[in-house]
Design a protein around this motif. Structure first.
Motif, PDB file in Angstrom:
ATOM      1  N   UNK A  21       0.840  -1.198   0.000  1.00 24.05           N
ATOM      2  CA  UNK A  21       0.000   0.000   0.000  1.00 24.05           C
ATOM      3  C   UNK A  21       0.877   1.252   0.000  1.00 24.05           C
ATOM      4  N   UNK A  22       0.322   2.270  -0.608  1.00 25.92           N
ATOM      5  CA  UNK A  22       0.942   3.588  -0.435  1.00 25.92           C
ATOM      6  C   UNK A  22      -0.128   4.654  -0.566  1.00 25.92           C
ATOM      7  N   UNK A  23       0.194   5.869  -0.078  1.00 26.65           N
ATOM      8  CA  UNK A  23      -0.741   6.971  -0.145  1.00 26.65           C
ATOM      9  C   UNK A  23      -0.895   7.419  -1.594  1.00 26.65           C
ATOM     10  N   UNK A  24      -2.107   7.731  -1.983  1.00 26.70           N
ATOM     11  CA  UNK A  24      -2.319   8.181  -3.365  1.00 26.70           C
ATOM     12  C   UNK A  24      -1.577   9.495  -3.607  1.00 26.70           C
TER      13      UNK A  24
ATOM     14  N   UNK B  21       1.389  10.992  -2.976  1.00 28.65           N
ATOM     15  CA  UNK B  21       2.748  10.847  -2.456  1.00 28.65           C
ATOM     16  C   UNK B  21       3.700  11.717  -3.267  1.00 28.65           C
ATOM     17  N   UNK B  22       4.842  11.994  -2.695  1.00 24.74           N
ATOM     18  CA  UNK B  22       5.747  12.948  -3.333  1.00 24.74           C
ATOM     19  C   UNK B  22       6.177  12.510  -4.729  1.00 24.74           C
ATOM     20  N   UNK B  23       6.298  11.212  -4.958  1.00 27.83           N
ATOM     21  CA  UNK B  23       6.714  10.741  -6.269  1.00 27.83           C
ATOM     22  C   UNK B  23       5.700  11.131  -7.321  1.00 27.83           C
TER      23      UNK B  23
ATOM     24  N   UNK C 117       3.415  13.396  -7.163  1.00 30.88           N
ATOM     25  CA  UNK C 117       3.351  14.852  -7.304  1.00 30.88           C
ATOM     26  C   UNK C 117       4.491  15.340  -8.182  1.00 30.88           C
ATOM     27  N   UNK C 118       5.695  14.807  -7.932  1.00 31.06           N
ATOM     28  CA  UNK C 118       6.851  15.240  -8.722  1.00 31.06           C
ATOM     29  C   UNK C 118       6.658  14.876 -10.184  1.00 31.06           C
ATOM     30  N   UNK C 119       6.125  13.675 -10.429  1.00 30.35           N
ATOM     31  CA  UNK C 119       5.913  13.269 -11.824  1.00 30.35           C
ATOM     32  C   UNK C 119       4.899  14.171 -12.501  1.00 30.35           C
TER      33      UNK C 119
ATOM     34  N   UNK D 153       6.458  17.378 -13.335  1.00 26.38           N
ATOM     35  CA  UNK D 153       7.357  17.197 -14.468  1.00 26.38           C
ATOM     36  C   UNK D 153       6.564  17.150 -15.767  1.00 26.38           C
TER      37      UNK D 153
ATOM     38  N   UNK E 212       6.788  19.684 -18.821  1.00 20.81           N
ATOM     39  CA  UNK E 212       7.136  19.225 -20.166  1.00 20.81           C
ATOM     40  C   UNK E 212       6.117  19.687 -21.181  1.00 20.81           C
TER      41      UNK E 212
END
Lengths: 670, 204
Positions: free
Chosen positions: A496-499, A501-503, A505-507, A510, A514
């Motif tokens: 599980x992970x939080x919907x 999440x920093x990853x 958000x960063x994507x 990006x 772009x």
């Protein structure tokens, strides 16, 4: 009787006299003490008098008469005496009064003097006390005076010191005053210099101001010159423009014709472009189709190859039928056969497993039998030992039997019999056991072969087991490594992970960046293309304008329009101005100045006799300062004027005005 | 409260709190050491006898807080097996590093209510050595060249109800990885093993 009465009066007067004297004596004897002696005398006198009296009495009687006589005399004398005595008494009284008064006065004086003395004593005491106090005060004062004197001395010392300091300071002050004066003098000199400098500065500033004014004037003149030059150049330009415009106007109809032609060609070319576009699309479509067909062809080739392979396989499969002879035509038969084979295999495996089980059981039985054998053997040994014991016992018993005779014989025999029975039973048991052992040995012989096969199988199984153990170890290692890498058992765990999440958000950021950059890139590319293409591609501009912000485009368009309008207006204004100027020049100077070619000016006079009479001037310098006259037909006719004004006087305006006058005179005359 | 814990021993709830706290500070240290966020966004605090750096970015702190709170709950229920910090490149979405914390939970602690005998100080010393090791790993971990972001994955029991705002995800393995085991610490109820996996440098 008279005598007695006379006696009594005498006695009374004597008594009063004595009293008076005693009183007087008492009054006088205030100070002195003789009064006391006088009193004693009195006493004596009185005593005497009494005696006398007595004597007198005695004599009196005798002398009474005398005395009476004398009395009478005496009376007279007494009276006289009394008068005198009274007088004297009066005087004495008066004296006594006077002396009493004097006494009193003296007493009062004494009292006064005593009082004064007391007062004086008091005063003296007071004075003494005052004196003492004054002395004390004097002492204190003297001490104070001493102190003050000492202080005075100190003060004097300080005064001297201060005086010294004062003198020093005064000296310093003097020095400083001298310095001050010197500095004042310097200051004055400097002030004078400063004044001089100020004056110089003022003069210089004035000069500077004049220079600046002159410079500003110069600058203004230069600017005026520049402006005039600019105006001139602009006028030249405008004249050129006018010429060009004329030339262009001449070209106008040609341009219209060309324009029509170009429009036609344009329309034609647009059609062609559209056709081209359509054709290109068709071509692209065809190309794609071609690619697809080529791919299909390649696929076809491969498919044909596969087909051939499959046919070959099929043929081999069909041949199988022939080779195995199992009546196989179709894959169903093959599958059936396979199924049958598999079933047979299964059956065989079952058999195998049953055999294995039986083998195991046999092994177990064998082992049990072996154990039994061992136990039997041990039992045998035990039995053997027991038998030996029993034989020994038997012997002993036999001996006992021998020893114990007939009496216990039956018992002994019975015992022996029983023992023998036991021995027989044991022997029977032994035989049984031996027979069992033999059978066991036989059975062991029988199962040895099975044991060998089972041993082989055991070895194989052990080899398999070791392989499996190694595989197990390697798999465990892999599993550990995978768990380190993060692997998990999906049936037991989930990730599980939080919907948010920093990853992610960063994507997202990006991606958005772009996209924005790509859009900007596209826009900029279009702009570049447009700018390279030129301004005539307005349609594309509009298309580009859709990418750009419409505000900028509208602004730019507006600017361009306004600039063009300005240009046009300026042109019109210049044209009108130029025409006006030329007309004015013509009317005022009488010459129309045309620019024929660069630097060449043609002048035609208003009073020219012929149409083509003109003078040509050439500007020798680019700014038009110096002009040279060129030869024309008309200039040959006015040679005298040329010689006079240009060659001798070197003045073109004079020449021109002379020429005007000349022509005017000719005209008016003619 | 800490004094009370020292005397009373470790309860299940206390152990869950300790472990969740360790995760919070550990993750902050990792983010600082690996340069995921700029160093000026971190501030110093004292914890476990060390000077640790925690983030001041409010969004990030909020995210960490949410995860830590959820971890506390799941640790108390003993249904969490692993916490993973995944560091990957934003450009290529390639996973570059994986910090894995395996959790072994003694489920018998749920049944008996008596606290376990282990001193707070001993646990703190163990945690301190783990965090020191995490700091020391910087020496051999390869540099993170490109801009990176991180994600926190939690491995739980399959039958757990997924709470709101959480979703299932893949395990995000590293393709060609090298793993290093670090120290572990235990509160006698929860045992935490730490491993770091990083992408092997391509052969030069």
């Amino acid at each position: 009787m008279e005598d007695l009465e006379n006696n009594t009066t005498v006695f009374s007067t004597l008594r009063s006299l004595n009293n008076f004297i005693s009183h007087r004596m008492e009054g006088v004897s205030g100070l002195a003490t003789p009064g006391s002696s006088q009193s004693s005398l009195q006493m004596q006198y009185q005593q005497r008098m009494q005696l006398e009296e007595q004597a007198g009495q005695i004599h009196s009687k005798s002398q009474l008469l005398q005395v009476e006589r004398e009395k009478m005399q005496m009376e007279l004398s007494h009276k006289r005496a009394r008068i005198e005595l009274e007088k004297a008494a009066n005087t004495n009284a008066r004296n006594y009064e006077r002396e009493a008064d004097r006494n009193q006065e003296l007493l009062t004086r004494i009292k006064q003097y005593q009082e004064r003395e007391a007062e004086a004593e008091n005063k003296l005491k007071e004075q003494m006390e005052m004196n003492k106090s004054y002395k004390k005060s004097m002492e204190t004062m003297s001490k104070k005076i001493q102190e003050k004197e000492s202080k005075l001395a100190e003060a004097n010392e300080t005064i001297t010191v201060l005086k010294g300091k004062i003198s020093e300071l005064q000296w310093n002050i003097m020095n400083q005053e001298m310095q001050m004066t010197s500095q004042d003098s310097e200051k004055q000199e400097l002030m004078e210099q400063l004044d001089i400098e100020k004056k110089k500065w003022q003069e210089a500033s004035q000069q500077i101001q004049t220079l600046q004014a002159s410079q500003s004037l110069l600058a203004e003149y230069e600017q005026k010159i520049k402006d005039l030059e600019q105006k001139l150049s602009q006028q030249e330009h405008d004249a050129l423009i006018v010429k060009n415009m004329k030339a262009e106007l001449a070209r106008f109809p040609k341009m219209e014709r060309e324009l029509r032609q170009l429009k036609e060609e344009n329309a034609y070319f647009r059609e062609m472009k559209e056709n081209n576009g359509l054709l290109k699309e068709e071509v692209e479509g065809l190309q794609r189709k071609l690619e697809r067909y080529e791919k299909v062809q390649a696929q076809l080739v491969t498919v044909e190859l596969e087909n051939e392979k499959l046919l070959g396989k099929l043929q081999s499969w069909e041949k199988l039928d022939q080779s195995t002879g199992l009546n196989i035509r179709t894959p169903d038969d093959l599958s059936r056969q396979i199924v049958a084979l598999q079933q047979r295999e299964l059956a065989l495996k079952e058999q195998n497993s049953t055999f294995m089980n039986s083998a195991r059981m046999l092994e177990k039985a064998r082992q049990q039998l072996q154990e039994e054998i061992l136990s039997v053997q041990s039992q045998l040994l035990d039995e053997k030992k027991k038998r030996e014991h029993q034989e020994a016992l038997v012997r002993r018993l036999q001996k006992r039997v021998v020893l114990l005779t007939k009496a216990q014989l039956s018992q002994v025999l019975e015992e022996v019999g029983s023992h023998k029975q036991r021995a027989e039973m044991l022997e029977v048991e032994m035989k049984v056991l031996k027979s069992q052992q033999c059978t066991a040995e036989q059975s062991t012989v029988v199962t040895k072969e099975e044991v060998d096969t089972l041993r082989l199988k055991i070895e194989e199984l052990e080899a398999e087991r070791s392989k499996l153990a190694e595989e197990n170890r390697s798999l465990e290692m892999k599993l550990e490594k995978l768990t380190l890498q993060g692997d998990y058992d999906p049936s037991r765990t989930k990730v599980l992970h939080l919907s948010m999440n920093p990853m992610s958000l960063a994507k997202q950021q990006r991606k958005e960046e772009q996209q924005q950059l790509q859009e900007e890139c596209e826009r900029l590319r279009e702009l570049v293309r447009v700018l390279k293409g030129g301004g005539s591609l307005s349609g594309e501009l509009e298309g580009v304008g859709a990418f750009q912000s419409p505000q900028e485009v509208a602004e730019l368009k507006k600017q361009v329009e306004s600039a063009e309008l300005k240009n046009q207006r300026l042109k019109e204004v210049f044209q009108t101005k130029i025409q006006e100027f030329r007309k004015v020049c013509y009317t005022l100077t009488g010459y129309q100045i045309d620019i024929t070619t660069e630097n060449q000016y043609r002048l035609s006079s208003i009073y020219a006799e012929h149409q083509g009479d003109c003078l040509l001037f050439k500007a020798s310098s680019s700014s038009g300062g110096k002009m040279q006259l060129l030869e024309t037909e008309f200039s040959r006719t006015v040679r005298e004027l040329i010689e006079l004004h240009l060659l001798r006087q070197d003045s073109i305006p004079a020449f021109l005005s002379a020429l005007t006058l000349d022509l005017f005179s000719r005209q008016t005359i003619a | 409260q800490q004094l009370g814990r020292e005397h009373q021993g470790i309860t299940l709830r206390g152990s869950a709190e300790l472990v969740a706290e360790f995760f919070s500070y550990g993750i902050n240290s990792i983010l600082y050491q690996r340069g995921i966020y700029p160093p000026e966004t971190f501030t110093r605090v004292q914890k476990y006898g060390l000077t640790l750096l925690v983030t001041t970015d409010p969004e990030l702190a909020n995210y960490l807080n949410n995860v830590t709170e959820q971890m506390k709950e799941w640790l108390y229920k003993c249904i969490v097996q692993r916490l993973v910090v995944v560091i990957s490149s934003i450009e290529s979405s390639e996973v570059l590093e994986r910090w894995q914390f395996d959790i072994e939970c003694d489920k018998t602690a749920k049944d008996d209510n008596g606290p376990r005998e282990k001193s707070q100080k001993a646990i703190q010393d163990e945690i301190r050595s783990v965090i020191r090791q995490i700091t020391a790993t910087v020496t051999f971990l390869p540099l993170l060249e490109s801009a990176c972001a991180f994600d926190l994955l939690i491995y739980t029991d399959k039958d757990l109800a997924v709470p709101e705002k959480w979703e299932e995800s893949g395990p995000q393995f590293i393709a060609n990885s090298e793993e290093v085991r670090l120290r572990s610490f235990t509160t006698t109820i929860h045992k935490v093993n730490t491993t770091v996996a990083y992408k092997k440098d391509p052969a030069p």
